[in-house]
Motif scaffolding. Structure first.
Motif, PDB file in Angstrom:
ATOM      1  N   GLY A 152      -7.901  10.683   0.748  1.00 38.72           N
ATOM      2  CA  GLY A 152      -6.275  10.921   0.194  1.00 38.72           C
ATOM      3  C   GLY A 152      -7.097  11.798  -0.520  1.00 38.72           C
TER       4      GLY A 152
ATOM      5  N   VAL B  37      -5.858   2.772  -0.305  1.00 41.51           N
ATOM      6  CA  VAL B  37      -5.933   4.313   0.385  1.00 41.51           C
ATOM      7  C   VAL B  37      -6.135   4.906   2.080  1.00 41.51           C
TER       8      VAL B  37
ATOM      9  N   GLU C 108      -4.090   3.311   3.959  1.00 42.91           N
ATOM     10  CA  GLU C 108      -2.292   3.409   3.516  1.00 42.91           C
ATOM     11  C   GLU C 108      -1.183   2.115   3.516  1.00 42.91           C
TER      12      GLU C 108
ATOM     13  N   LEU D 289      -0.805   0.102  -3.044  1.00 44.82           N
ATOM     14  CA  LEU D 289      -1.626   0.378  -4.399  1.00 44.82           C
ATOM     15  C   LEU D 289      -1.197  -0.772  -5.156  1.00 44.82           C
TER      16      LEU D 289
ATOM     17  N   CYS E 170      -2.349  16.113   4.045  1.00 41.53           N
ATOM     18  CA  CYS E 170      -1.774  15.489   5.109  1.00 41.53           C
ATOM     19  C   CYS E 170      -1.285  15.384   6.226  1.00 41.53           C
TER      20      CYS E 170
ATOM     21  N   TRP F  59      -2.563  11.930   8.483  1.00 38.64           N
ATOM     22  CA  TRP F  59      -2.269  11.366   7.233  1.00 38.64           C
ATOM     23  C   TRP F  59      -0.479  10.709   6.762  1.00 38.64           C
TER      24      TRP F  59
ATOM     25  N   SER G  51      -1.375   8.176   1.665  1.00 38.07           N
ATOM     26  CA  SER G  51      -2.693   8.786   1.218  1.00 38.07           C
ATOM     27  C   SER G  51      -2.650   9.620  -0.244  1.00 38.07           C
TER      28      SER G  51
ATOM     29  N   ILE H 233      -2.397   9.890  -4.262  1.00 37.10           N
ATOM     30  CA  ILE H 233      -2.225   9.510  -5.116  1.00 37.10           C
ATOM     31  C   ILE H 233      -2.389   9.961  -6.426  1.00 37.10           C
TER      32      ILE H 233
ATOM     33  N   TRP I  39      -5.723   5.744 -10.214  1.00 34.16           N
ATOM     34  CA  TRP I  39      -7.342   5.671  -9.456  1.00 34.16           C
ATOM     35  C   TRP I  39      -8.275   5.316 -10.427  1.00 34.16           C
TER      36      TRP I  39
ATOM     37  N   ARG J  17       5.663  10.419  -3.342  1.00 32.78           N
ATOM     38  CA  ARG J  17       5.572  10.608  -2.339  1.00 32.78           C
ATOM     39  C   ARG J  17       6.332  10.347  -1.277  1.00 32.78           C
TER      40      ARG J  17
END
Length: 311
Positions: free
Chosen positions: A43, A105, A108, A111, A156, A161, A165, A167, A172, A195
Motif C-alpha cells: 500500500g 490493507v 482492503e 482499518l 494504486c 489496488w 490500500s 493509509i 499505522w 481515500r
C-alpha cells in the motif's frame, strides 16, 4: 501484495496520472535496502513533513538527519503541486506499526485501531511526505492536495489496488497525527475523504481531472464475452474481403487479368484463403515428394557408378 515498481515504471505511472514530477539528485539509487527488505509492497502511506519551505523540505527528506538517515520517503509533495522523487527502495518513513492494520490493507477491509507497533512498515509501504508544519494551522493548498491524491491513485492503479490500500501515518503507528491540518476548501485533512478522492480518480482514466468528463477506466474483470453460434462462425469465414487475394512472388500487372479483362476479385473470404493455402501446401508436398524420389534415384545411380569404377 506486489513486487515494487521499477523507477521507470513508477515515473511512467505518475506522469500518466498527470503528476508534475521532479527527479531529485540520485533518487533512483537512494535507499536503505542495506538495512532491511524492500517488498513485497502492499500500500501507500501519507505523511506531513513538520517543516516549511519546499527546497529545504525536499533536501531534508532526501538526506535525513543524524538520528534518522534519508531517504525519509519516496516522494515529497510541495505546496507548488510538484512531486519530488527522493528515493527508490526502502525508506525511513513508516517505522513500526500495527500488523492488524497491515492485514486490513492487504485485504482492503476496514482499518482497525492502531494499538501496536510490531511490524516493519518501511518494507511494505510507499511513502509520500507532504510539506506542512503539521500544527493544525498550516494549510495544504488545493494543488498540493490534488497532487497527493494523484500520487496515491497512480500507485494504486499501477498495482491494481483499490483506495483501501491507502493509509495515513496516524492510522499505522500509535501516537502519530499525520497528515494533519486544514486543506484548502475541504476542512481538516481526513483520510476517509482522501481515500474517497483516490477512489473517484480510479473510476476514470489516469488522465482525468475533476470537473471534466472522460472515458471510464476499463475494468476487464467485468467484460462480457458472447460466444458465436456455429452458423455465425461459418458466416464469418464466408465474408468476402476479409483477406487480400494472394499475388505471385513478383509484381505482375497481368495477374488480375483474364481474356484481356481485369478481374475485380482482389480480396478473398477467410475460408477461401485458408482453402487456397491448404491446397498450396499439398501441391508443395507433392512436388517435394517427386523431388525426393529423383534425388534418391540419382543417389543410387552415383553409388552404382562408383561401384562399377572400383571393380
Amino acid at each position: 501484495m506486489a513486487t515494487p515498481l521499477s523507477a521507470t515504471k513508477l515515473l511512467d505511472a505518475l506522469k500518466a496520472e498527470g503528476c508534475k514530477v521532479v527527479e531529485y539528485q540520485s533518487w533512483r539509487t537512494h535507499n536503505r535496502n542495506h538495512k532491511g527488505s524492500w517488498g513485497p509492497v502492499n500500500g501507500v502511506m501519507i505523511h506531513h513533513t513538520v517543516s516549511s519551505g519546499e527546497d529545504s523540505s525536499v533536501a531534508l527528506c532526501y538526506n535525513g538527519h543524524a538520528s534518522l538517515p534519508g531517504p525519509l520517503c519516496h516522494t515529497v509533495g510541495g505546496k507548488s503541486g510538484k512531486l519530488y522523487m527522493v528515493g527508490h527502495g526502502r525508506a525511513n518513513h513508516a517505522g513500526s506499526g500495527d500488523d492488524d492494520v497491515l492485514n486490513a490493507v492487504v485485504n482492503e477491509t476496514a482499518l482497525p485501531a492502531d494499538n501496536e507497533a510490531n511490524t516493519d512498515g518501511n518494507r511494505h509501504f510507499y511513502g509520500l511526505e507532504i510539506v506542512n508544519l503539521g500544527n493544525g494551522k498550516d494549510t495544504y493548498p488545493a494543488v498540493q492536495y490534488d497532487a497527493a491524491v494523484r500520487w496515491a491513485a497512480a500507485l494504486c492503479r499501477a498495482h491494481g489496488w483499490g483506495a483501501a490500500s491507502v493509509i495515513g501515518h496516524k492510522e499505522w503507528q500509535p501516537g502519530k497525527i499525520d497528515p494533519h491540518g486544514p486543506v484548502e476548501d475541504r476542512g481538516d485533512f481526513s483520510m476517509d475523504r482522501f481515500r474517497a478522492d483516490v477512489a473517484e480518480r480510479l473510476k476514470h482514466a489516469a488522465s482525468w481531472s475533476p470537473g471534466t468528463t472522460s472515458t471510464p477506466a476499463t475494468d476487464t474483470s467485468k467484460e462480457t464475452h458472447v460466444a458465436l453460434s456455429d452458423a455465425d462462425a461459418r458466416q464469418v469465414w464466408k465474408v468476402d474481403g476479409a483477406v487480400a487475394a494472394a499475388r505471385p512472388p513478383v509484381n505482375n500487372d497481368d495477374y488480375y487479368k483474364a481474356d484481356g479483362k481485369t478481374l475485380n476479385n482482389t480480396s478473398w473470404s477467410a475460408g477461401y484463403a485458408l482453402q487456397t493455402a491448404v491446397e498450396g501446401i499439398r501441391k508443395t508436398q507433392r512436388t517435394l515428394g517427386g523431388v525426393e524420389a529423383k534425388v534418391d534415384a540419382l543417389t543410387d545411380l552415383v553409388k552404382q557408378l562408383l561401384a562399377d569404377k572400383e571393380s
